[in-house]
Motif scaffolding. Structure first.
Motif, short mmCIF file in Angstrom:
data_model
loop_
_atom_site.label_atom_id
_atom_site.label_comp_id
_atom_site.label_asym_id
_atom_site.label_seq_id
_atom_site.Cartn_x
_atom_site.Cartn_y
_atom_site.Cartn_z
N ILE A 19 -26.97 -13.77 21.42
CA ILE A 19 -26.89 -13.15 22.75
C ILE A 19 -25.44 -12.97 23.16
O ILE A 19 -25.04 -11.91 23.67
N ALA A 20 -24.61 -13.98 22.93
CA ALA A 20 -23.18 -13.88 23.26
C ALA A 20 -22.52 -12.78 22.43
O ALA A 20 -21.70 -12.01 22.96
N ASP A 21 -22.88 -12.67 21.17
CA ASP A 21 -22.33 -11.62 20.31
C ASP A 21 -22.72 -10.22 20.81
O ASP A 21 -21.89 -9.31 20.82
N VAL A 22 -23.97 -10.06 21.20
CA VAL A 22 -24.43 -8.76 21.70
C VAL A 22 -23.71 -8.40 22.99
O VAL A 22 -23.27 -7.25 23.18
N MET A 23 -23.55 -9.36 23.89
CA MET A 23 -22.85 -9.11 25.14
C MET A 23 -21.40 -8.69 24.88
O MET A 23 -20.91 -7.71 25.46
N ALA A 24 -20.73 -9.41 23.99
CA ALA A 24 -19.35 -9.08 23.66
C ALA A 24 -19.27 -7.72 22.96
O ALA A 24 -18.35 -6.93 23.21
N PHE A 25 -20.24 -7.41 22.10
CA PHE A 25 -20.26 -6.13 21.41
C PHE A 25 -20.35 -4.97 22.39
O PHE A 25 -19.65 -3.97 22.26
N ILE A 26 -21.22 -5.10 23.39
CA ILE A 26 -21.36 -4.04 24.40
C ILE A 26 -20.05 -3.82 25.14
O ILE A 26 -19.61 -2.69 25.34
N ILE A 27 -19.40 -4.91 25.51
CA ILE A 27 -18.13 -4.81 26.23
C ILE A 27 -17.06 -4.18 25.35
O ILE A 27 -16.32 -3.29 25.79
N ILE A 28 -16.96 -4.63 24.12
CA ILE A 28 -15.95 -4.09 23.20
C ILE A 28 -16.24 -2.62 22.90
O ILE A 28 -15.32 -1.80 22.80
N LEU A 29 -17.52 -2.28 22.78
CA LEU A 29 -17.89 -0.88 22.56
C LEU A 29 -17.42 -0.02 23.72
O LEU A 29 -16.88 1.07 23.52
N TRP A 30 -17.57 -0.51 24.95
CA TRP A 30 -17.10 0.25 26.10
C TRP A 30 -15.57 0.40 26.09
O TRP A 30 -15.03 1.45 26.38
N ILE A 31 -14.86 -0.67 25.72
CA ILE A 31 -13.40 -0.58 25.63
C ILE A 31 -13.01 0.52 24.65
O ILE A 31 -12.15 1.36 24.94
N LEU A 32 -13.66 0.55 23.49
CA LEU A 32 -13.35 1.57 22.49
C LEU A 32 -13.71 2.97 22.99
O LEU A 32 -12.95 3.92 22.80
N MET A 33 -14.86 3.09 23.64
CA MET A 33 -15.26 4.40 24.18
C MET A 33 -14.26 4.87 25.23
O MET A 33 -13.92 6.04 25.29
N TYR A 34 -13.78 3.95 26.05
CA TYR A 34 -12.80 4.30 27.08
C TYR A 34 -11.48 4.74 26.42
O TYR A 34 -10.91 5.76 26.80
N LEU A 35 -11.01 3.96 25.46
CA LEU A 35 -9.74 4.27 24.81
C LEU A 35 -9.78 5.59 24.04
O LEU A 35 -8.78 6.31 23.98
N PHE A 36 -10.94 5.91 23.45
CA PHE A 36 -11.08 7.15 22.70
C PHE A 36 -11.62 8.29 23.57
O PHE A 36 -11.99 9.34 23.05
N ASP A 37 -11.66 8.06 24.88
CA ASP A 37 -12.03 9.09 25.86
C ASP A 37 -13.40 9.71 25.57
O ASP A 37 -13.55 10.92 25.49
N ALA A 38 -14.39 8.83 25.43
CA ALA A 38 -15.76 9.30 25.17
C ALA A 38 -16.26 10.12 26.35
O ALA A 38 -15.85 9.91 27.50
N ASN A 39 -17.15 11.04 26.08
CA ASN A 39 -17.73 11.93 27.08
C ASN A 39 -18.60 11.13 28.04
O ASN A 39 -19.68 10.67 27.70
N ARG A 40 -18.13 10.96 29.27
CA ARG A 40 -18.85 10.15 30.25
C ARG A 40 -20.12 10.82 30.74
O ARG A 40 -20.92 10.20 31.43
N GLY A 41 -20.32 12.08 30.40
CA GLY A 41 -21.56 12.77 30.73
C GLY A 41 -22.68 12.43 29.77
O GLY A 41 -23.85 12.70 30.03
N ASN A 42 -22.35 11.81 28.64
CA ASN A 42 -23.32 11.44 27.63
C ASN A 42 -24.11 10.21 28.11
O ASN A 42 -23.53 9.26 28.64
#
Length: 97
Positions: A19-42
């Motif tokens: 559970i801790a790994d999944v929570m951290a994964f979601i947060i890290i995924l968002w950091i990467l999406m933010y840094l790579f300017d993912a389409n926020r409309g998706n």
């Protein structure tokens, strides 16, 4: 019938670590999406952002860097690190009890 002492706490420890790994994964995924300017409309990007914001609500905007990317990395990164550290510490204690 063979019963291993502590097998229930070992299973609980594994579950907490996952559970801790999944929570951290979601947060890290968002950091990467933010840094790579993912389409926020998706829809996937919106889901990850909403989930990460909920998980890191206590650390969101904790730091006041001038650059937005630094605030995201520091605030969300802190939450991910805390979830990993605390989750695995609790899991370790359960496994060894």
């Amino acid at each position: 019938m063979s019963y291993r002492r502590g097998s229930g706490s070992s299973t609980a420890g594994r579950a907490i670590a996952v559970i801790a790994d999944v929570m951290a994964f979601i947060i890290i995924l968002w950091i990467l999406m933010y840094l790579f300017d993912a389409n926020r409309g998706n829809e996937l990007v919106q889901f990850v952002q909403d989930s990460a914001r909920w998980l890191a609500g206590w650390s969101y905007d904790l730091f006041t860097f001038d650059k937005a990317w630094a605030r995201v990395v520091a605030g969300y990164g802190l939450a991910a690190a805390v979830y990993l550290f605390v989750g695995h510490a609790v899991a370790g204690r359960l496994r060894h009890s």
